[in-house]
Design an enzyme around this catalytic site. Structure first.
Site, PDB file in Angstrom:
ATOM      1  N   LEU A  87       0.781  -1.338  -0.038  1.00  9.75           N
ATOM      2  CA  LEU A  87      -0.019  -0.078  -0.010  1.00  9.75           C
ATOM      3  C   LEU A  87       0.878   1.279  -0.129  1.00  9.75           C
ATOM      4  O   LEU A  87       0.811   2.097   0.749  1.00  9.75           O
ATOM      5  CB  LEU A  87      -0.949  -0.069   1.526  1.00  9.75           C
ATOM      6  N   CYS A  88       1.765   1.205  -0.813  1.00  8.54           N
ATOM      7  CA  CYS A  88       2.553   2.552  -0.954  1.00  8.54           C
ATOM      8  C   CYS A  88       2.882   2.715  -2.348  1.00  8.54           C
ATOM      9  O   CYS A  88       4.151   3.044  -2.738  1.00  8.54           O
ATOM     10  CB  CYS A  88       3.943   2.449  -0.266  1.00  8.54           C
TER      11      CYS A  88
END
Lengths: 291, 135
Positions: A87-88
């Site tokens: 999630l980056c």
């Protein structure tokens, strides 16, 4: 055709996702500020160390040290630093793409993943790894870098590896992080960039350095330190990059969730109005039929 | 009278601990203690864990330094330390506990202890205590 209730449900779910993204963004922002500070605070040390090494190596050109030994690169080791979590945005995949590209250059490669994402990537591809460092936590300590460094130095001195590279994400700014490859071993003393200027200054002051106890000993001390610091720098730069990348990704996610909500709300309202119109028509039609 | 001064910086991987014009610096080098006055000849040496003493405007300050290097060049002194602490940042209790631990380990003479590490730990702890007392 979704019903009004379906749409309402969808809005609700997107809204809660949006909330999570927002919270993650806030967390990433706070962590980023901290890790960014750490990176900036560590840079003077790295720069000084770099300069000192350049000058020592300049003054002690014929010194032999196992960490300076250049060998024909048969087996090359890559230390790959990624995040533990996803999630980056493209943060992890950028690093891993670069790794895939880099490792293809050599016939035999050894991999040392740092961070869960790198480990899983190699595991999924069934690429053999020699060691792994997972869950280094939020505050990277120099000791953790030393552990990694000591491992690769040992392998290098034992001539198991002929070269060691570090792949990490350089923290340029909040918007820009650059996947970077640096050579850890053999150590290439920095001299090209400052060579000309330094040499002149050196000649002027005629300052031959005094080494205590000797150039060999100083180098023996300095070189591992230099490698350790490069690894440490890589770790904290990577951390700062990770948080900025996550912040950007979550910011985008929050925005697109907002857009999605707007769109679905519009769709829902249209549908509701249409239904009311239909019902009205029914009633009017029914009333007309009664007369 | 304006004394000649030299620029001293103490830098650790975490941050820049000290940066100022000073008169005199003393440190514990691998070959023994050394003092540096302005216009010292260029020098690079390793540092043992120990106390770095600084004289500025006639006043003395001490820092506990946990190993590193010292470089002198053009009347600029740079200390690259693994860690460095000023007296007010030292946790005396922790240092004392560390000292005791290290002493016990050295005294036990067990085969599995890392003698070098225990010795280094003891030196660090002693340096910290020394600096803390000089406050």
């Amino acid at each position: 055709m979704p019903s009004v209730r379906d749409l309402r449900r969808k809005i609700k779910s997107v809204k809660s996702t949006q909330k999570i993204c927002k919270a993650m963004k806030a967390v990433a922002t706070a962590k980023m500020a901290k890790s960014q500070e750490q990176v900036l605070a560590a840079r003077p040390y790295a720069r000084q160390l770099h300069e000192v090494l350049g000058r020592v190596a300049g003054g002690a050109r014929n010194v032999k040290n196992p960490l300076l030994a250049v060998r024909d690169p048969k087996k090359v080791c890559y230390v790959v630093i990624t995040a533990d979590r996803g999630l980056c945005g493209g943060f992890n995949s950028n690093i891993l793409r670069l790794t895939t590209k880099e490792t293809a250059k050599w016939p035999e490669v050894a991999l040392v993943p740092v961070g869960r994402k790198a480990r899983n990537f190699f595991r999924f591809r069934a690429w053999k790894t020699d060691n792994e460092y997972i869950g280094l936590g939020e505050n990277v300590k120099p000791e953790q870098a030393n552990e990694i460094t000591n491992f690769v130095i040992k392998k290098y001195v034992d001539e198991e590896y002929d070269a060691v590279y570090l792949i990490y994400s350089k923290f340029k700014s909040v918007m820009v992080q650059i996947p970077t490859v640096v050579k850890l071993l053999p150590v290439e003393p920095p001299q090209a960039e400052e060579g000309a200027e330094e040499a002149k200054a050196e000649a002027k002051s005629k300052a031959a350095y005094l080494f205590e106890p000797s150039a060999e000993d100083v180098l023996e001390f300095l070189l591992p330190k230099y490698v350790q610091n490069s690894v440490f720098q890589g770790l904290i730069e990577s951390k700062a990059s990770e948080h900025s990348a996550r912040m950007m990704a979550m910011d985008n996610a929050t925005k697109s969730a907002g857009e999605l909500i707007d769109r679905v709300t519009l769709q829902m309202n249209r549908l509701r109005q249409e239904n009311i119109t239909k019902e009205l028509l029914d009633i009017v039609g029914g009333a007309a039929a009664l007369e | 009278m304006a004394e000649k001064t030299q620029m001293l910086s103490i830098v650790t991987p975490q941050r820049v601990v000290y940066g100022d014009e000073v008169r005199f610096v003393s440190a514990r080098g691998v070959d023994g203690d050394l003092g540096v006055l302005p216009e010292h000849t260029p020098l690079i040496t390793g540092l043992k864990p120990g106390v770095v003493r600084i004289q500025k405007d006639g006043k003395w300050t001490s820092y506990a330094v946990a190993g590193g290097f010292l470089e002198v060049r053009d009347s600029r002194v740079v200390i690259l330390a693994n860690a460095a602490e000023s007296p007010d940042l030292i946790d005396v209790k922790r240092a004392e506990a560390a000292k005791q631990r290290a002493e016990e380990r050295l005294a036990s003479k067990a085969a599995d202890i890392d003698l070098m590490r225990a010795k280094a730990a003891l030196m660090r702890a002693l340096a910290r205590l020394d600096v803390a007392q000089s406050k």
